[in-house]
Each structure stands twice: as C-alpha cells, then as structure tokens.
Design a protein around this motif. Structure first.
Motif, short mmCIF file in Angstrom:
data_model
loop_
_atom_site.label_atom_id
_atom_site.label_comp_id
_atom_site.label_asym_id
_atom_site.label_seq_id
_atom_site.Cartn_x
_atom_site.Cartn_y
_atom_site.Cartn_z
N THR A 82 -18.82 34.61 127.55
CA THR A 82 -17.81 33.83 128.28
C THR A 82 -18.50 33.00 129.35
O THR A 82 -19.59 33.33 129.81
CB THR A 82 -16.76 34.75 128.95
N ALA A 152 -12.50 33.55 132.90
CA ALA A 152 -13.29 34.27 131.90
C ALA A 152 -12.51 35.45 131.35
O ALA A 152 -12.53 35.73 130.14
CB ALA A 152 -14.61 34.73 132.51
N VAL A 155 -9.92 34.36 128.87
CA VAL A 155 -10.49 34.09 127.54
C VAL A 155 -10.40 35.34 126.67
O VAL A 155 -10.07 35.27 125.49
CB VAL A 155 -11.95 33.61 127.66
#
Length: 256
Positions: A82, A152, A155
């Motif tokens: 990420t 992140a 994600v």
C-alpha cells in the motif's frame, strides 16, 4: 556496433526494488525470492533489491553503485503493498538525496505494488493452499500490517469488499495488525459471535516476520479455522512487479 553504424538496441533501464526490511531473516529471504522470479521472467533486465531499514544493501548505496557503474536511468519500485509513509515520504526523501549527489542519474518512481487485481488472485491462491475457499458458512478476514495513514487502511477495506464480490464468502472484513482496528483477533471473534460457522484469515503481507506472526497468533487464539501464508513468492506478485516497471518506463517515454 553493426556495419551500418547502428549501435543496436539499448539495454533496458535497470529496476531497483526497495523493500521495507526487517530484523527477521525470513523477510529478506522471501522478498529476494520474489525478485529472483522477476529475473527469471525477464532475463535481460538488471533487477536490484535494496532495503529501507535493518538489511543491506541500502537504497543510497545501491543507487550510487548504479550511477558509478554507468547507468543513466533507473526505475525505483517501492516493494510495498500500500502507499503510505514509506512510499510517500521516507523513500522519496532518500531519492532526493541521491539526485543531489548524482544528478546525471535519472530516477523514475514507480507505483507501489498494491492495490492490484492480481494481488486478489494471490490472496485466493494462498487461501486455497491452506484449504480455505469462498463458500457459504465461511467468513474471511483480510489482515494487513496496518498504517497511521487512513487512506492506506481504506485500500485494505476496499480489497475486502472486492474479495466479497469474487466468491460466496458469508462475509469479508479487513483487519490490521497495528495502528488501526479491528485487530485480526478481534475481527475473528466478532465474526464468530455473529454466527459464522468458520473463519479463515489471509495475511495480506509481503513477507513473514513480526506482523505475520502477530496475525497468526491472534487469529488462531481467537478461533480461526485457517490462517493462510503471506503472499511471498507467488507468480502474481512477480507479474505485478513487471507491470509497474513497464508502466514507469512507458511514462518516461511519454515525457521524453
């Protein structure tokens, strides 16, 4: 040089992959295996591997070696799943220092490995190897290292939703081994408390080490039926590396 004065095709731009690094020797071995596979897939490509911390060689040392060896350009790929602090701040600052020392070396910065659809296939591969499949009655926890970067972490949440759409898991949730909630252990417990008969856990991690051990220990203690291995040396990961490299080279040609 050929008879007509053509110097022939130029060698491809070298690839420098930069991993985080760990004190756990299993980590560097696993990451090295990934890039051995990349070299096998593309034998003519100069593939180097460096680490941000704990393991040699370091990034600046490797870049200096490329510059002193005559390289005019390099593609730097953050070998991270990420985009967070290491790819947004830490590594760019290292590259800025390298540019100051050797401005003749053109550095092209690639995207991180994830997110990418092939990594979902890699997760499914590791789950299948562990005996876990998308089926009614089985819930899935996608466990990452976790980050202080909310984007992140989101994600990973988006990947969990994509996995839910790829197969008939009863539910798929994201979990984080640090910096965010739920932890892997809490995620497993909550799924079991909601009535799911069986819970599988996939460690969305590049290599074994501290976080993978934490994911496995917490998940097992909480009652997970299966904990799949980290991604490591899977074919899908090597393909993602080459896609990221090719995209960076194509962007470089578009700007030339």
């Amino acid at each position: 040089m050929s008879a007509d004065g053509d110097a022939g095709p130029r060698a491809p731009i070298p690839l420098l992959a930069v991993a985080h690094g760990s004190r756990d020797p299993r980590s560097a071995a696993a990451v090295s295996a990934v890039f051995d596979r990349v070299r096998a897939l593309r034998p003519g490509l100069d593939v180097r591997l460096a680490f941000l911390d704990h393991v040699e060689p370091g990034v600046e040392e490797t870049l200096d070696g490329l510059a002193s060896g005559g390289a005019g350009e390099v593609v730097v790929l953050p070998a991270l799943l990420t985009a967070a602090f290491h790819s947004k701040v830490d590594l760019p600052s290292v590259l800025d220092r390298a540019r100051e020392r050797g401005p003749w070396l053109r550095i092209h910065y690639s995207e991180t490995l994830g997110p990418h659809p092939l990594l979902l296939e890699a997760v499914e591969r590791r789950l299948a190897e562990a005996g876990a499949y998308a089926e009614p009655g089985t819930a899935l926890v996608l466990a990452s290292a976790g980050s202080s970067d909310a984007g992140a972490n989101e994600v990973i949440g988006a990947m969990a939703r994509e996995l839910a759409g790829r197969g008939p898991w009863t539910e798929v949730v994201a979990a984080y081994a640090s910096a965010a909630e739920p932890s892997p252990g809490n995620a497993v417990r909550e799924l079991l408390e909601r009535g799911h008969r069986r819970v599988a856990v996939s460690g969305y991690l590049l290599a074994p080490g501290f976080f993978s051990d934490r994911v496995r220990a917490q998940s097992t203690a909480a009652g997970a039926a299966v904990v799949a291995d980290v991604l490591g040396d899977v074919p899908e990961l090597a393909r993602v590396v080459l896609e990221r490299y090719d995209a960076a080279v194509a962007a470089r040609h578009a700007l030339a």
